[in-house]
Design a protein around this motif. Structure first.
Motif, PDB file in Angstrom:
ATOM      1  N   LEU A   1       0.796  -1.222   0.000  1.00  0.00           N
ATOM      2  CA  LEU A   1       0.000   0.000   0.000  1.00  0.00           C
ATOM      3  C   LEU A   1       0.829   1.273   0.000  1.00  0.00           C
ATOM      4  O   LEU A   1       0.454   2.266  -0.622  1.00  0.00           O
ATOM      5  CB  LEU A   1      -0.930  -0.002   1.217  1.00  0.00           C
TER       6      LEU A   1
ATOM      7  N   LYS B   1       3.724  -0.812   4.333  1.00  0.00           N
ATOM      8  CA  LYS B   1       2.374  -1.154   4.797  1.00  0.00           C
ATOM      9  C   LYS B   1       1.770  -2.061   3.746  1.00  0.00           C
ATOM     10  O   LYS B   1       1.812  -1.752   2.551  1.00  0.00           O
ATOM     11  CB  LYS B   1       1.527   0.102   4.967  1.00  0.00           C
TER      12      LYS B   1
ATOM     13  N   ARG C   1      -1.451  -5.115   2.621  1.00  0.00           N
ATOM     14  CA  ARG C   1      -2.746  -5.769   2.841  1.00  0.00           C
ATOM     15  C   ARG C   1      -2.535  -7.251   2.559  1.00  0.00           C
ATOM     16  O   ARG C   1      -1.922  -7.627   1.566  1.00  0.00           O
ATOM     17  CB  ARG C   1      -3.810  -5.210   1.902  1.00  0.00           C
TER      18      ARG C   1
ATOM     19  N   ARG D   1      -6.513  -8.111   5.879  1.00  0.00           N
ATOM     20  CA  ARG D   1      -6.001  -7.328   7.015  1.00  0.00           C
ATOM     21  C   ARG D   1      -4.886  -6.404   6.526  1.00  0.00           C
ATOM     22  O   ARG D   1      -4.402  -6.539   5.407  1.00  0.00           O
ATOM     23  CB  ARG D   1      -5.432  -8.263   8.092  1.00  0.00           C
ATOM     24  N   THR D   2      -4.450  -5.482   7.384  1.00  0.00           N
ATOM     25  CA  THR D   2      -3.294  -4.651   7.068  1.00  0.00           C
ATOM     26  C   THR D   2      -2.253  -4.768   8.165  1.00  0.00           C
ATOM     27  O   THR D   2      -2.573  -5.089   9.313  1.00  0.00           O
ATOM     28  CB  THR D   2      -3.665  -3.161   6.880  1.00  0.00           C
TER      29      THR D   2
END
Length: 114
Positions: A69, A84, A86, A90-91
């Motif tokens: 991301l 970051k 995904r 979830r992240t």
């Protein structure tokens, strides 16, 4: 060859965890300069925040699909930034040294996956 890459990634991810940080990688960008982009993990821990001291929230399998991301502005770890991601809906944050983008090299990641 895959075993050699997996061993190298594991060594970097856990064997050098006590090494110092060098500062965020402001130059890291997704393919063609854009985020998000598709990638795979070489396995390893996903953390709640960027950094080895952050809580582990999941463990990824080798070649597990992820979406990157953004690059974190946290200090680099062993020459690669934190991203970051995904994963599984979830992240979290994953170290760039065990991320391989699909199709094009991205600064701060391990290598390109096919």
């Amino acid at each position: 060859m895959a075993l050699k890459r997996r061993a190298a990634a594991a060594f970097l991810a856990i064997g050098l965890a006590a090494a110092g940080a060098s500062g965020g990688d402001a130059g890291a960008q997704g393919p063609a300069g854009g985020f998000p982009f598709e990638a795979r993990s070489w396995g390893g821990i996903v953390r709640a925040a960027p950094g080895m001291g952050s809580a582990a929230i999941a463990t990824l399998a080798e070649r597990e699909p992820i979406t990157v991301l953004e690059v974190s502005n946290a200090p680099d770890h062993n020459g690669s930034p934190w991203f970051k991601i995904r994963f599984r809906g979830r992240t979290g944050y994953h170290w760039g040294g065990i991320i391989c983008p699909i199709g094009a090299k991205v600064a701060g990641t391990f290598e390109v996956c096919d």
